[in-house]
Enzyme design. Sequence first.
Site, PDB file in Angstrom:
ATOM      1  N   ASP A 205       0.857  -1.185   0.000  1.00 37.49           N
ATOM      2  CA  ASP A 205       0.000   0.000   0.000  1.00 37.49           C
ATOM      3  C   ASP A 205       0.893   1.234   0.000  1.00 37.49           C
ATOM      4  O   ASP A 205       1.678   1.441   0.924  1.00 37.49           O
ATOM      5  CB  ASP A 205      -0.904  -0.005   1.238  1.00 37.49           C
ATOM      6  CG  ASP A 205      -1.841   1.194   1.231  1.00 37.49           C
ATOM      7  OD1 ASP A 205      -2.736   1.232   0.382  1.00 37.49           O
ATOM      8  OD2 ASP A 205      -1.634   2.104   2.056  1.00 37.49           O
ATOM      9  N   GLU A 289      -2.020  -1.604  -5.998  1.00 42.99           N
ATOM     10  CA  GLU A 289      -3.308  -1.041  -6.353  1.00 42.99           C
ATOM     11  C   GLU A 289      -3.203  -0.349  -7.706  1.00 42.99           C
ATOM     12  O   GLU A 289      -2.153   0.198  -8.036  1.00 42.99           O
ATOM     13  CB  GLU A 289      -3.659   0.020  -5.313  1.00 42.99           C
ATOM     14  CG  GLU A 289      -5.012  -0.129  -4.731  1.00 42.99           C
ATOM     15  CD  GLU A 289      -5.186   0.860  -3.594  1.00 42.99           C
ATOM     16  OE1 GLU A 289      -6.307   1.288  -3.409  1.00 42.99           O
ATOM     17  OE2 GLU A 289      -4.198   1.212  -2.921  1.00 42.99           O
ATOM     18  N   ASP A 371      -3.097   1.524   6.628  1.00 41.18           N
ATOM     19  CA  ASP A 371      -2.310   1.113   5.467  1.00 41.18           C
ATOM     20  C   ASP A 371      -2.029  -0.387   5.478  1.00 41.18           C
ATOM     21  O   ASP A 371      -2.020  -1.038   4.439  1.00 41.18           O
ATOM     22  CB  ASP A 371      -0.986   1.887   5.428  1.00 41.18           C
ATOM     23  CG  ASP A 371      -1.207   3.386   5.261  1.00 41.18           C
ATOM     24  OD1 ASP A 371      -2.293   3.765   4.784  1.00 41.18           O
ATOM     25  OD2 ASP A 371      -0.310   4.163   5.632  1.00 41.18           O
TER      26      ASP A 371
END
Length: 420
Positions: A205, A289, A371
Amino acid sequence: MYALLSSGQYYVLNPMLVNKAYKYELDPNNHQRSSLQHHAGVARFAYNWGLEQRIKLYKTNQGNDRFTDAMKQHKLLNSLKKSQYPWMYHCSKCAPQEALRDLHQAFKNFYRGLKTGKHIGFPRFKRKSVNDSFRLTGTIRFEGRRIQLPRIGKIRIKEQRLSYYRGRILSVTVSRRASKWFVSVTVEEEIEDPKPISGHAVGVDLGIKTLATLSDGTIFPNPRALGRRIAKLRKLSRSLSRKQKGSKNREKAKLRLARMHLKIFNVRHDTLHKLTTYLAKSHSRIVIEDLCVSGMMKNRRLARAIADVGMFEFRRQLEYKCTWYGSELHVAPRTFPSSKRCSVCGHKKKELSLSEREYNCEECGLRVDRDLNAALNLVAVSLPETQNARGEDVRRYRQSSEISIMQTSVKQEPNIDQGL
Ligand SMILES: [Zn+2]
């Protein structure tokens, strides 16, 4: 097949043949310095001339005559050289030729954008002293600590030790940043077929407060040097705005500001290289992501912070390093709710503001760093349900409460990346 990324230094040809770039700072003498400036000027002139011609053709002609290509434009420019632009003779013919090729690529990108609905701006005129650069092909070689460039000659390189490279030199891009000249040498190299890595899968992340949080609990903080320099950057830009236009002091302040930008760029680049090398070298699979960066950039307060973290750069580096080292890169779909989803029970929150640093699940009572929760969700995307053992990892971290912090120990004055 390959594509030259204008910002990128690496791009994959096929799994075995890769193009790598090695960047060095040049140490030109005064004569060479003015020759470099002249080349950059000619490249800019050719680009702007080509852009103007394309616009004119489009407005005045019909059908296919509205369009041209880099080769036709180069021929036309050459025929005008003698009568109209004799000063172009002092410079290698590659510089205008490559500039016209870049222009052609810019138009291709623009048209592709129109077709696919992506917003890619219309090519813009280049301004003097803004991103001065030019590209050369032809006979380029290293002689000790000097690089031989067509028409310009042998220029000293500042680095003491040159990075080792094999393979064929394809081209060089010479660019100026804050009164310093750099050369980026693109080399075609054959790399060994990497053996698949046996390490774990990891979710990553990317954050704003911390650079990256890994699903195994590892944290990469933002380098402190960055924050300190950003404060200094603000001070310098305030000082510039107070200087009178056209004054000597304003020029000096401008240069100081440009130098600080360069330093920040170097720190950021260096940190990202360390992170992406670590990830690609020791994990079998990396899940990230698919961030819609352009959408997030609209939020101005966040924009600077995001730009600093360098999300585009992060993904770009990971893509080629995974190919080099034999790990797999997974990109979670854009719609995947990595932050809002509970990594233990799968409950999805309706709202989660950016200020909430801890994830509190109202279903199962999970309390975990926001996170880390996102990173755990990401790694779970790529694992089969049986292996996933939902929640196991999170429970383990909560018990040990031991989260390791990886220091990315940035050098004070890091060099521009040397083909890492
Ligand atoms: Zn839950």
